[in-house]
Scaffold this motif. Structure first.
Motif, PDB file in Angstrom:
ATOM      1  N   VAL A  37       3.602   1.266  -4.632  1.00  0.00           N
ATOM      2  CA  VAL A  37       2.666   0.348  -3.923  1.00  0.00           C
ATOM      3  C   VAL A  37       3.602  -0.911  -3.700  1.00  0.00           C
ATOM      4  N   VAL A  38       4.263  -1.496  -4.610  1.00  0.00           N
ATOM      5  CA  VAL A  38       4.942  -2.783  -4.273  1.00  0.00           C
ATOM      6  C   VAL A  38       6.089  -2.386  -3.331  1.00  0.00           C
ATOM      7  N   LEU A  40       6.355  -0.398  -0.951  1.00  0.00           N
ATOM      8  CA  LEU A  40       5.750   0.104   0.309  1.00  0.00           C
ATOM      9  C   LEU A  40       5.351  -1.266   0.845  1.00  0.00           C
ATOM     10  N   TRP A  41       4.877  -2.415  -0.020  1.00  0.00           N
ATOM     11  CA  TRP A  41       4.444  -3.732   0.388  1.00  0.00           C
ATOM     12  C   TRP A  41       5.872  -4.408   0.915  1.00  0.00           C
ATOM     13  N   CYS A  42       6.886  -4.192   0.200  1.00  0.00           N
ATOM     14  CA  CYS A  42       8.010  -5.054   0.617  1.00  0.00           C
ATOM     15  C   CYS A  42       8.676  -4.301   1.763  1.00  0.00           C
TER      16      CYS A  42
END
Length: 109
Positions: A37-38, A40-42
């Motif tokens: 998830v992190v 993808l967020w980055c």
């Protein structure tokens, strides 16, 4: 005054306290979800995040297997009453490194 309550382990039929291996595996599973998830967020691609999730899941499964196997082996040794030796607690002949050896101090060959 009444007597202080006994700890839960003293009562028969109650489940034992929390299992540290289970807690460790729960945190590892949480990281298997959180890290992609992190990523993808980055801005990492979906394929890269999915590959990372699969890799973390594989490592987590292997670690769980090894931890449970080690736990089972330690439990079997404790039930048999065998002496448990740690990493640096060797017994028997040849247990000590160095020292005097028979045969002199000449090089081989």
């Amino acid at each position: 005054m009444s007597a202080p309550p006994t700890p839960p382990e003293a009562h028969p039929g109650t489940p034992p306290g929390p299992d540290p291996v289970t807690d460790l595996i729960r945190w590892a599973a949480f990281s298997c979800v959180l890290v992609p998830v992190v990523l993808l967020w980055c801005g990492t691609s979906l394929a890269g995040a999915a590959g990372t999730a699969l890799g973390l899941a594989a490592v987590t499964a292997a670690c769980r297997l090894l931890l449970r196997r080690s736990e089972r082996g330690a439990r079997l040794l404790a039930e048999e009453g065998a002496p448990q030796r740690g990493r640096h607690h060797r017994t028997g002949p040849g247990a000590h490194r160095g020292g005097r050896r028979s045969g002199g101090n000449t090089p081989a060959g």
